[in-house]
Design a protein around this motif. Structure first.
Motif, PDB file in Angstrom:
ATOM      1  N   UNK A   1       4.448   5.927   2.718  1.00  0.00           N
ATOM      2  CA  UNK A   1       4.272   7.240   2.092  1.00  0.00           C
ATOM      3  C   UNK A   1       5.457   7.531   1.178  1.00  0.00           C
ATOM      4  N   UNK A   2       5.143   7.953  -0.042  1.00  0.00           N
ATOM      5  CA  UNK A   2       6.159   8.388  -0.999  1.00  0.00           C
ATOM      6  C   UNK A   2       5.689   9.679  -1.649  1.00  0.00           C
TER       7      UNK A   2
ATOM      8  N   UNK B   1       0.848  -1.190   0.000  1.00  0.00           N
ATOM      9  CA  UNK B   1       0.000   0.000   0.000  1.00  0.00           C
ATOM     10  C   UNK B   1       0.881   1.237   0.000  1.00  0.00           C
ATOM     11  N   UNK B   2       0.638   2.110  -0.977  1.00  0.00           N
ATOM     12  CA  UNK B   2       1.390   3.363  -1.059  1.00  0.00           C
ATOM     13  C   UNK B   2       0.442   4.542  -0.948  1.00  0.00           C
ATOM     14  N   UNK B   3       0.835   5.536  -0.194  1.00  0.00           N
ATOM     15  CA  UNK B   3       0.149   6.827  -0.176  1.00  0.00           C
ATOM     16  C   UNK B   3       1.085   7.803  -0.880  1.00  0.00           C
ATOM     17  N   UNK B   4       0.668   8.259  -2.040  1.00  0.00           N
ATOM     18  CA  UNK B   4       1.484   9.188  -2.820  1.00  0.00           C
ATOM     19  C   UNK B   4       1.066  10.616  -2.514  1.00  0.00           C
ATOM     20  N   UNK B   5       2.064  11.467  -2.302  1.00  0.00           N
ATOM     21  CA  UNK B   5       1.840  12.872  -1.973  1.00  0.00           C
ATOM     22  C   UNK B   5       2.434  13.733  -3.075  1.00  0.00           C
TER      23      UNK B   5
ATOM     24  N   UNK C   1       9.279   9.040  -8.182  1.00  0.00           N
ATOM     25  CA  UNK C   1       8.959   8.726  -6.791  1.00  0.00           C
ATOM     26  C   UNK C   1      10.139   9.078  -5.903  1.00  0.00           C
ATOM     27  N   UNK C   2       9.817   9.628  -4.742  1.00  0.00           N
ATOM     28  CA  UNK C   2      10.840   9.921  -3.735  1.00  0.00           C
ATOM     29  C   UNK C   2      10.474   9.132  -2.486  1.00  0.00           C
ATOM     30  N   UNK C   3      11.415   8.332  -2.012  1.00  0.00           N
ATOM     31  CA  UNK C   3      11.216   7.533  -0.809  1.00  0.00           C
ATOM     32  C   UNK C   3      12.391   7.773   0.127  1.00  0.00           C
ATOM     33  N   UNK C   4      12.082   8.180   1.347  1.00  0.00           N
ATOM     34  CA  UNK C   4      13.088   8.485   2.365  1.00  0.00           C
ATOM     35  C   UNK C   4      14.130   9.459   1.833  1.00  0.00           C
TER      36      UNK C   4
END
Length: 144
Positions: A112-113, A38-42, A87-90
């Motif tokens: 969250x990404x 599950x991803x929440x994209x912002x 996509x940006x993660x951490x």
């Protein structure tokens, strides 16, 4: 002997018993998508949307899926091509071939990404290389 059947999309019904024990049949509903991520994209605007993907999906697959299923509330931020979605993660850009499984995201939780539109990405490790170059430089100051 356990029996499984799909109850509805996204849910798996696990049942135990035999046909002679119909009165004692016990069924448990468990998330069918527990193997999903599950991803929440912002967006930069702060708008968010939740999506579900396979651990085998890459950053390129995700960008394509989001582009093809652009959320109704994101019209103002629409882009012309999935190839510019990043996509940006951490705090790090995910390059196209990186899969969600490789990130070892915790199962059962929403990750969250950030999703941004950007034509090009920095080379992998270019930030780290720049930092190493800075640390190898030395300066000297002489006080009289």
């Amino acid at each position: 002997m356990p029996v499984s059947a799909k109850d509805s999309p996204g849910r798996l019904m696990l049942c135990g018993g035999t046909s002679s024990q119909f009165n004692d049949f016990i069924c448990f509903l468990s998330p069918f998508n527990r193997l999903q991520v599950s991803l929440r994209l912002i967006l930069v605007s702060g708008k968010t949307q939740d999506f579900t993907f396979s651990p085998n999906d890459s950053a390129t697959d995700i960008a394509r899926h989001v582009f093809e299923n652009w959320p109704a509330g994101w019209e103002e931020e629409s882009v012309s091509s999935p190839s510019i979605l990043r996509l940006i993660f951490q705090g790090r850009f995910l390059h196209g071939n990186v899969t969600l499984g490789a990130l070892k995201l915790p199962p059962g939780r929403t990750t969250v990404m950030h999703l941004v539109a950007r034509e090009t990405l920095p080379e992998p490790n270019s930030h780290g290389q720049r930092n190493r170059e800075k640390t190898t430089e030395s300066s000297c100051c002489l006080l009289l």
